[in-house]
Design a protein around this motif. Structure first.
Motif, short mmCIF file in Angstrom:
data_model
loop_
_atom_site.label_atom_id
_atom_site.label_comp_id
_atom_site.label_asym_id
_atom_site.label_seq_id
_atom_site.Cartn_x
_atom_site.Cartn_y
_atom_site.Cartn_z
N ALA A 8 -57.15 -50.73 -7.31
CA ALA A 8 -58.41 -50.36 -6.67
C ALA A 8 -59.34 -49.66 -7.66
O ALA A 8 -60.55 -49.93 -7.68
N LEU A 12 -62.82 -51.23 -8.68
CA LEU A 12 -64.03 -50.46 -8.41
C LEU A 12 -64.94 -50.44 -9.63
O LEU A 12 -66.13 -50.75 -9.55
N ARG A 74 -59.19 -44.24 -10.87
CA ARG A 74 -57.80 -44.36 -10.41
C ARG A 74 -57.29 -42.98 -10.01
O ARG A 74 -56.61 -42.82 -8.99
N VAL A 91 -56.98 -47.59 1.24
CA VAL A 91 -57.29 -48.00 -0.13
C VAL A 91 -56.94 -49.47 -0.32
O VAL A 91 -57.69 -50.22 -0.94
N ARG A 92 -55.85 -49.90 0.25
CA ARG A 92 -55.45 -51.31 0.19
C ARG A 92 -56.51 -52.20 0.84
O ARG A 92 -56.90 -53.22 0.32
N LEU A 95 -59.59 -52.38 -1.28
CA LEU A 95 -59.35 -53.31 -2.38
C LEU A 95 -59.45 -54.75 -1.91
O LEU A 95 -60.18 -55.56 -2.49
N ASP A 96 -58.72 -55.07 -0.86
CA ASP A 96 -58.63 -56.45 -0.39
C ASP A 96 -59.93 -56.98 0.23
O ASP A 96 -60.27 -58.15 0.06
N LEU A 99 -63.59 -54.63 -2.63
CA LEU A 99 -63.66 -54.58 -4.09
C LEU A 99 -63.29 -55.90 -4.73
O LEU A 99 -64.05 -56.44 -5.53
#
Length: 139
Positions: A8, A12, A74, A91-92, A95-96, A99
């Motif tokens: 992530a 980002l 990070r 956060v997952r 990301l998915d 991002l």
């Protein structure tokens, strides 16, 4: 460091150099607004400042500077998850859903790589997979 947090943070910073940056930034700020509303505006300002650094690093081919900036984010994401482990799912999802889709295909592949290490001794077995794994035989 958690692999999702690492991915992530990298995604980002990579997203900062894309046309989809505004949406990615808004998603990150929304996460902070939900978790630490008092810091959300500062996080947004920090992201914009870092974006300028990322664009300059890309313009000059300074991969080390970009990697250092990714390391900073990070760490920020890791602090969130360390303070509240339930945020790992958020956060997952960030990301998915926000991002990774903002990135060009080759960068999505780069952040999705996973390093697996295992060690076995004696009669032990190690089974590793990057996706589904089906073990059917028994000895």
């Amino acid at each position: 460091m958690d692999p999702i947090v690492m991915a992530a943070g990298t995604a980002l910073v990579s997203a900062m150099a894309t046309n989809a940056w505004a949406e990615a930034r808004d998603a990150v700020v929304a996460l902070w607004r939900r978790v630490h509303p008092e810091r959300a505006e500062q996080v947004g300002a920090d992201l914009e400042a870092v974006r300028a650094d990322v664009l300059e690093a890309r313009r000059t081919g300074d991969d080390a500077a970009e990697e250092a900036l990714a390391g900073t984010w990070r760490t920020e994401l890791q602090r969130l998850v360390r303070a509240d482990p339930s945020l790992a799912a958020d956060v997952r999802r960030l990301l998915d859903e926000r991002l990774a889709p903002a990135l060009p295909r080759e960068e999505r592949t780069r952040i999705g790589k996973l390093v697996m290490k295992a060690e076995a001794s004696g009669h032990a077995r190690v089974y590793q997979a990057g996706r589904d794994q089906h073990i059917t035989g028994q000895d």
